[in-house]
Design a protein around this motif. Structure first.
Motif: not given
Length: 203
Positions: A155-156, A31, A22-28
């Motif tokens: 999440y992506s 990333f 979830f946190f991985t895909f939150e901010d490009k």
């Protein structure tokens, strides 16, 4: 359902994976940092709770691993070509995925090959699928592990990535169930990623 719901290590692993992805895909912009850290956590969790399985010879896991990685890439290339020919709206999603998540600098490529691809196999096949197989038969454990693998890609926000995870996850889950070799599946995943992101990107 009750069989594997009682497996606390399995449930905790799934929850940790969802939280991290979830946190991985939150901010490009972060990333690659978060994805790398997430995989290191999941690798550590997998190694702590499951033994690495390898029932294939070195020749077998290199030859089958390379062939299966190449075959899976060809399948994705054909799918991408059909999408382009038929002008299916998914074309824009593929381009957007490459622009948002493709490796761009040298350390991205290094962690992709040395940490992320192996890490996904350590966790999703070597831990999740293996533990599910303790509670269910082969077909059910494959099906559930593929669903769980695809679920974190939601999440992506990109349907095409979820579909890609289902197809690739199914291929690697079947391969793992067939050969019971984590190194073999890692080789397959690395070959696939090298073709998809380095040598023959689809966009």
């Amino acid at each position: 359902m009750n069989k594997w719901m009682a497996d606390r290590r399995l449930i905790l692993g799934i929850l940790i994976a969802h939280l991290l992805l979830f946190f991985t895909f939150e901010d490009k912009t972060v990333f690659w940092y978060i994805f790398t850290a997430s995989m290191l956590v999941l690798i550590s969790y997998s190694i702590k709770h499951e033994e690495i399985e390898d029932q294939a010879s070195a020749l077998s896991y290199f030859s089958i691993g390379i062939a299966s990685g190449l075959g899976l890439f060809v399948l994705f290339w054909l799918g991408s070509s059909i999408i382009d020919i038929l002008n299916i709206p998914l074309t824009t999603q593929i381009s957007r995925l490459y622009s948002r998540f493709s490796p761009e600098i040298i350390w991205h490529y290094l962690v992709l090959i040395l940490i992320i691809a192996p890490g996904e196999e350590f966790f999703w096949r070597g831990f999740i699928q293996k533990r599910l197989n303790q509670h269910y038969g082969m077909k059910m454990s494959i099906g559930l592990s593929v669903i769980l693998y695809a679920s974190v890609h939601l999440y992506s926000g990109e349907l095409i990535l979820v579909l890609a995870a289902i197809i690739a996850g199914l291929a690697w889950s079947i391969l793992y169930a067939w050969k019971r070799s984590l190194p073999l599946v890692i080789v397959s995943h690395v070959v696939f990623d090298l073709l998809l992101f380095v040598f023959l990107p689809l966009r």
